[in-house]
Design a protein around this motif. Structure first.
Motif, PDB file in Angstrom:
ATOM      1  N   VAL A   1       6.167  -1.307  -3.334  1.00  0.00           N
ATOM      2  CA  VAL A   1       4.782  -1.712  -3.543  1.00  0.00           C
ATOM      3  C   VAL A   1       3.970  -0.465  -3.892  1.00  0.00           C
ATOM      4  CG1 VAL A   1       2.751  -2.773  -2.499  1.00  0.00           C
ATOM      5  CG2 VAL A   1       5.016  -3.590  -1.872  1.00  0.00           C
TER       6      VAL A   1
ATOM      7  N   VAL B   1      -1.480  -3.115  -5.357  1.00  0.00           N
ATOM      8  CA  VAL B   1      -2.303  -3.542  -4.220  1.00  0.00           C
ATOM      9  C   VAL B   1      -3.763  -3.657  -4.644  1.00  0.00           C
ATOM     10  CG1 VAL B   1      -3.149  -2.899  -1.927  1.00  0.00           C
ATOM     11  CG2 VAL B   1      -0.741  -2.592  -2.490  1.00  0.00           C
TER      12      VAL B   1
ATOM     13  N   THR C   1      -1.556 -13.275  -0.504  1.00  0.00           N
ATOM     14  CA  THR C   1      -0.612 -12.404  -1.200  1.00  0.00           C
ATOM     15  C   THR C   1      -1.126 -10.969  -1.207  1.00  0.00           C
ATOM     16  OG1 THR C   1       0.151 -14.212  -2.583  1.00  0.00           O
ATOM     17  CG2 THR C   1       0.573 -11.989  -3.387  1.00  0.00           C
TER      18      THR C   1
ATOM     19  N   ARG D   1       2.289  -4.359   3.425  1.00  0.00           N
ATOM     20  CA  ARG D   1       3.579  -3.750   3.063  1.00  0.00           C
ATOM     21  C   ARG D   1       3.375  -2.318   2.557  1.00  0.00           C
ATOM     22  NH1 ARG D   1       5.764  -7.603  -1.123  1.00  0.00           N
ATOM     23  NH2 ARG D   1       7.030  -5.790  -1.669  1.00  0.00           N
TER      24      ARG D   1
ATOM     25  N   GLN E   1       0.656  -7.852   0.643  1.00  0.00           N
ATOM     26  CA  GLN E   1       1.061  -6.706  -0.171  1.00  0.00           C
ATOM     27  C   GLN E   1       0.411  -5.424   0.359  1.00  0.00           C
ATOM     28  OE1 GLN E   1      -0.029  -6.826  -4.346  1.00  0.00           O
ATOM     29  NE2 GLN E   1       2.042  -6.145  -4.872  1.00  0.00           N
TER      30      GLN E   1
END
Length: 116
Positions: free
Chosen positions: A78, A83, A63, A70, A67
């Protein structure tokens, strides 16, 4: 997610303590020994808890990586804070897993050196 990981570790530690106490008292079933161990905890094995914990750590790492990717691609949904926090959570989970592994290896080595 961190709370479930900690409760999983606590559950494993409680099971290990119950097994040690059972071994010391010569009882084959730890649930007979202590009324503090519930039937749901006795039904869940140490290997199952360890497997679940490793899966949660892996999911947290995946995950965090997704993230971060992204964020790098400029996704406006985001933030850098999210992050960084999720990356640190994954890192702490991994460090915890390494420490648990080290403790298990140490315990195994200690037990293997015991003469019968």
């Amino acid at each position: 997610m961190a709370v479930s990981g900690i409760s999983g570790v606590e559950s494993m530690l409680q099971q290990m303590r119950a097994l040690v106490q059972a071994a010391q008292q010569g009882v084959s079933d730890p649930s007979e020994l202590s009324p503090t161990v519930s039937s749901s905890q006795a039904a869940t094995s140490f290997a199952d808890e360890l497997s679940k914990s490793i899966k949660r750590i892996s999911d947290a790492q995946l995950t965090a990586k997704a993230q971060a990717e992204r964020f790098e691609l400029g996704d406006p949904n985001v933030s850098l804070n999210e992050v960084m926090i999720n990356t640190q959570k994954a890192n702490i989970g991994f460090q915890t897993a390494v420490q648990v592994r080290n403790r298990l290896i140490s315990a195994y080595n200690t037990i293997s050196q015991i003469t019968i």
